[in-house]
Design an enzyme around this catalytic site. Structure first.
Site, PDB file in Angstrom:
ATOM      1  N   LYS A 292      27.117  99.916 -19.920  1.00 47.47           N
ATOM      2  CA  LYS A 292      28.508  99.629 -20.280  1.00 47.47           C
ATOM      3  C   LYS A 292      29.271 100.915 -20.578  1.00 47.47           C
ATOM      4  O   LYS A 292      30.469 101.026 -20.291  1.00 47.47           O
ATOM      5  CB  LYS A 292      28.575  98.685 -21.476  1.00 47.47           C
ATOM      6  CG  LYS A 292      29.997  98.254 -21.859  1.00 47.47           C
ATOM      7  CD  LYS A 292      30.715  97.544 -20.711  1.00 47.47           C
ATOM      8  CE  LYS A 292      32.183  97.243 -21.047  1.00 47.47           C
ATOM      9  NZ  LYS A 292      32.340  96.212 -22.076  1.00 47.47           N
TER      10      LYS A 292
ATOM     11  N   THR B 213      30.379  95.220 -26.811  1.00 49.41           N
ATOM     12  CA  THR B 213      30.145  96.604 -26.405  1.00 49.41           C
ATOM     13  C   THR B 213      29.884  97.404 -27.665  1.00 49.41           C
ATOM     14  O   THR B 213      30.758  97.547 -28.518  1.00 49.41           O
ATOM     15  CB  THR B 213      31.347  97.181 -25.648  1.00 49.41           C
ATOM     16  OG1 THR B 213      31.560  96.402 -24.473  1.00 49.41           O
ATOM     17  CG2 THR B 213      31.093  98.629 -25.253  1.00 49.41           C
TER      18      THR B 213
ATOM     19  N   LYS C 147      37.237 102.467 -29.508  1.00 46.00           N
ATOM     20  CA  LYS C 147      35.883 102.358 -30.068  1.00 46.00           C
ATOM     21  C   LYS C 147      34.831 102.666 -29.008  1.00 46.00           C
ATOM     22  O   LYS C 147      33.882 103.436 -29.246  1.00 46.00           O
ATOM     23  CB  LYS C 147      35.690 100.950 -30.635  1.00 46.00           C
ATOM     24  CG  LYS C 147      34.273 100.625 -31.097  1.00 46.00           C
ATOM     25  CD  LYS C 147      33.490  99.803 -30.049  1.00 46.00           C
ATOM     26  CE  LYS C 147      34.127  98.461 -29.780  1.00 46.00           C
ATOM     27  NZ  LYS C 147      33.320  97.648 -28.835  1.00 46.00           N
TER      28      LYS C 147
END
Length: 290
Positions: free
Chosen positions: A173, A98, A241
């Site tokens: 995502k 990701t 993150k």
């Protein structure tokens, strides 16, 4: 054995399970991860070990990467010892990390300049989805490449969807992570409420998880919260993150997302308290102390 030689970079919580599925499907797999001990079980099962990224990718037809941070992706792909400097024309690279949509576009452009092919293919489903081979895979890149890779992606994925050109997989995502962020707040608040009100949390879940509020996260992580099991299916540090990336992308789109902003704040505080190596269900620590 299948004819494609696969290099797999990153054998963490999910990556190791993906490699096992590929090996069970008779693919020739070479693995590399920064800490060799994390790959020992795969080596014992028959995976080849490479001492460097360069060694892993030189003979590979397809390179999969599933690593931690965008900075790791840049190093693995763009450094002198990385994928692009040591790969070859015709090679396919699939980044399942990701990461940022902008970086996915950069990797696709670099791959094209070298006569290589690139797909951004982040996944959702955590450790359970990886173990069961039921990951959701969100793909961005050339449609022809997506179609070509579908039989391989189907080895470890269940819902595999082409989202659009390079970077579209990463954008999808981000939508996933935004949804998870809000859902995790709701799950933790519901469980905190149940505990404070005197309900049996397990009994409560029997009703709620099968009703309109049901979700994968509720069914998979609700019981872990009740059992005080905070081991990672997906790390808090990686989720922070992801939320940071989503916030930057939302800002670039001039889109205000207060729910995402709240979740990012709460998970960042959790990270600061030392829960970075725990799973996202550790968010319950904002509500109860145990």
């Amino acid at each position: 054995m299948k004819t494609e030689k696969i290099a797999f970079i990153g054998t963490g919580v999910m990556g190791a399970s993906v490699v096992k599925h590929l090996m069970r499907a008779s693919f020739d797999v070479t693995v590399y991860t920064r800490t060799k001990s994390k790959a020992n079980a795969l080596i014992e099962l028959g995976a080849h070990w490479a001492n460097t990224v360069a060694e892993a990718v030189r003979e590979a037809d397809i390179v999969f990467t599933m690593i931690g941070m965008p900075s790791d992706v840049e190093e693995v792909y763009l450094s002198e010892s990385g994928v692009f400097a040591n790969g070859h024309a015709g090679q396919i690279v699939v980044d399942m990390t990701t990461s940022s949509p902008e970086l996915a576009v950069r990797l696709a452009e670099k791959a094209q300049s070298l006569g290589m092919f690139s797909l951004d293919a982040p996944v959702s489903g955590g450790d359970i989805g990886a173990k069961n081979g039921t990951l959701s895979i969100m793909c961005g890149g050339q449609k022809e490449l997506f179609d070509r890779l579908m039989p391989i992606l189907s080895v470890f994925g269940e819902k595999i969807v082409y989202q659009g050109e390079a970077g579209a997989g990463q954008h999808a995502k981000m939508c996933n992570q935004i949804t998870v962020a809000g859902t995790m707040i709701g799950i933790c608040e519901a469980l905190a409420y149940a505990m404070k009100s005197g309900l049996d949390p397990d009994t409560m879940l029997q009703s709620v998880a099968s009703g309109a509020a049901g979700s994968w996260n509720l069914s998979a992580l609700g019981p872990r919260i009740i059992q005080e099991d905070y081991e990672p299916g997906f790390y808090v540090k990686h989720f922070v993150k992801d939320l940071n990336i989503a916030l930057r992308e939302a800002e670039a789109l001039q889109l205000e997302l207060p729910g995402l902003t709240l979740a990012q704040k709460m998970y960042s505080e959790l990270l600061d308290k030392g829960y970075g190596e725990k799973g996202t269900q550790a968010l319950i620590k904002h509500y109860i102390n145990s």
